[in-house]
Write an enzyme that holds these catalytic residues in place. Structure first.
Site, PDB file in Angstrom:
ATOM      1  N   ASN A  10       0.889  -1.104   0.234  1.00 22.39           N
ATOM      2  CA  ASN A  10      -0.119   0.076  -0.084  1.00 22.39           C
ATOM      3  C   ASN A  10       0.868   1.272  -0.030  1.00 22.39           C
ATOM      4  OD1 ASN A  10      -1.685   1.983   0.596  1.00 22.39           O
ATOM      5  ND2 ASN A  10      -2.779   1.018   2.184  1.00 22.39           N
ATOM      6  N   ARG A  96      -2.629  -2.122  -3.396  1.00 24.40           N
ATOM      7  CA  ARG A  96      -3.771  -1.449  -3.383  1.00 24.40           C
ATOM      8  C   ARG A  96      -3.669  -0.144  -4.255  1.00 24.40           C
ATOM      9  NH1 ARG A  96      -5.240   2.811   0.853  1.00 24.40           N
ATOM     10  NH2 ARG A  96      -7.309   3.263   0.462  1.00 24.40           N
ATOM     11  N   HIS A 185     -12.718   2.597  -0.245  1.00 25.57           N
ATOM     12  CA  HIS A 185     -12.644   1.778   0.899  1.00 25.57           C
ATOM     13  C   HIS A 185     -13.469   0.584   0.319  1.00 25.57           C
ATOM     14  CE1 HIS A 185     -12.799   5.339   3.945  1.00 25.57           C
ATOM     15  NE2 HIS A 185     -11.655   4.875   4.009  1.00 25.57           N
ATOM     16  N   ARG A 246     -11.978  15.486   7.169  1.00 26.17           N
ATOM     17  CA  ARG A 246     -12.821  15.787   5.807  1.00 26.17           C
ATOM     18  C   ARG A 246     -14.384  16.293   6.196  1.00 26.17           C
ATOM     19  NH1 ARG A 246     -11.267  10.534   3.324  1.00 26.17           N
ATOM     20  NH2 ARG A 246      -9.046  10.947   2.732  1.00 26.17           N
ATOM     21  N   GLU A 389      -7.947  -5.026   5.103  1.00 24.26           N
ATOM     22  CA  GLU A 389      -8.001  -4.896   3.571  1.00 24.26           C
ATOM     23  C   GLU A 389      -6.651  -5.653   3.158  1.00 24.26           C
ATOM     24  OE1 GLU A 389      -9.071  -0.492   3.107  1.00 24.26           O
ATOM     25  OE2 GLU A 389      -8.621  -0.837   5.092  1.00 24.26           O
TER      26      GLU A 389
END
Ligand code: AMP
Length: 405
Positions: A10, A96, A185, A246, A389
């Site tokens: 990743n 990823r 996601h 955010r 993940e």
């Protein structure tokens, strides 16, 4: 193909996270993180995870100039544990990749054409895809003979119907600039929705699940029979829930207002909405542990930030309940979802008429695995389902290379 190991990478703009898994038994062999790549104070933390190898983490600090040097340092560390990247046991590297646009609906073996397409998507993922590409190019240079697979954060959401994926914009303008809702996601939503079905002892095709991925970034998804039918992030990860930094949803006119009346530039507004809004903008903290501590001490700003976070979350639960029509489970996952019992309790409080409730004792129990927190016999299961993940990327990567070899 003989090997059963998969290295998951990743790659961020200044970081490289990795995990080495053995897909023979799904076990983890090692994991680690290189941070502050390109700075004087780079740091590599490597943790071997198997009996036989030393269990203690090893750390190196000092300049690591670029991703190539970072991956070489990782390869060296793995080599010290007898897990080197030159091993025939290594079957593939899974990457990823944040944005796969509409083109990538499945994990994909990387070739030059795939690289070019990921590059073409940079305008819709300017923060993420360039870093992901760097990771892929570096890994390909190190092991050109090895299959490399891209697993896209957007792929799980490509099943969304047009009614959910399109913004109500002039179609020609939207299409010309590929403006639509992609969602992110996805690897986590896919993994957690399936793990939730398993927890209920049912097939994914039989169950409808609302997945709430609440980490520093946060998103909700509505999953009908294993397929995503709506998700809260959009063209970029900015839309939807209140997140650590955010804003999530807001009236788009806020942007015009800040530009025209506030005199802010587009870049300043971009930074404001992505980095200085959400929980940190509301109360100065983005860590839910700290916010809860402040709430418990009577801090009003932290209380309001928490309430705004929960209000938005509850709206999405209600919205996705309506989208799905029938809900079998609501699953909480990621850093906040897995650990913050007060968030889970507050998010479903007052939703008893929808069949949603949390048992206070079950909710308070800390645990590692997937678990139910709704009262026995509840119409809708409420669950805590830890996301994984890396395992999902490794599983998808391994399945693809076995099929294509
Ligand atoms: P993630 O992005 O999934 O790694 O989640 C990171 C976030 O999870 C942190 O910013 C915290 O807000 C939250 N978090 C982690 N551990 C806890 C905890 N024990 N209690 C509450 N929130 C937590």
């Amino acid at each position: 193909m003989t090997g059963t190991r998969v290295l998951v990478l990743n790659s961020g703009s200044s970081s490289l996270k990795y995990q080495l898994l053995d897909m023979g038994d799904g076990g983890r062999l090692a994991q680690g993180l290189v941070e502050r790549i390109g700075e004087e104070t780079s740091r590599l933390k490597h943790t071997p995870l198997r009996a036989g190898a030393s269990a203690a983490s090893r750390e190196r600090t000092g300049p690591i100039p670029d991703h190539e040097a970072a991956l070489k340092a990782v390869a060296d560390e793995l080599g010290l544990d007898g897990l080197g990247l030159d091993s025939p046991e290594l079957a593939a590297i899974g990457h990823r990749v944040v944005h796969g646009g509409q083109r990538f609906t499945e994990p994909t073996v990387i070739d030059d054409a795939v690289l070019a397409e990921i590059e073409r998507l940079i305008p819709v993922a300017p923060l993420h895809n360039p870093a992901n590409l760097t990771g892929i190019r570096t890994a390909r240079a190190l092991r050109p003979d090895l299959p490399q697979v891209a697993v896209f954060d957007t792929a799980f959401h490509t099943t969304m119907p047009e009614a959910a994926a399109r913004y109500a914009l002039d179609t020609a303008v939207a299409d010309a600039h590929r403006v639509r809702r992609y969602g992110f996601h996805g690897t986590s939503h896919a993994y957690v929705s399936r793990a939730t079905a398993r927890l209920l002892g049912r097939a994914p095709e039989e169950v409808n699940v609302i997945v709430l991925h609440l980490g520093n970034g946060a998103s909700a998804s509505a999953v009908r029979g294993g397929r995503c039918v709506d998700t809260s992030m959009g063209l970029t990860p900015l839309e939807g829930l209140v997140m650590g930094t955010r804003s999530g949803d807001l009236d788009p006119a806020v942007i015009f207002h800040l530009a025209r009346v506030g005199g802010m530039s587009i870049d300043e507004i971009d930074t404001l909405l992505n980095k200085r809004s959400g929980l940190i903008g509301l109360c100065g903290d983005n860590d839910m542990r700290e916010i809860r501590r402040r709430v418990d001490e009577g801090d009003e700003r932290a209380r309001l930030a928490f309430d705004i976070y929960i209000h938005r979350l509850k709206k999405y639960i209600g919205a996705y309940y309506a989208v799905l029509g029938r809900v079998d489970a609501v699953a909480f996952t990621a850093g906040v979802g897995e650990n913050a019992a007060p968030v889970r309790a507050a998010a479903v409080a007052g939703l008893e008429s929808l069949g949603l409730a949390v048992d206070a004792d079950l909710n308070a129990v800390r645990g590692d695995g997937a678990r139910l927190i709704s009262p026995a016999g509840a119409r809708v299961a409420v669950a805590v389902v830890p996301t994984d993940e890396e395992l999902e990327i490794a599983t998808q990567t391994y399945a693809l290379v076995r099929k294509t070899n």
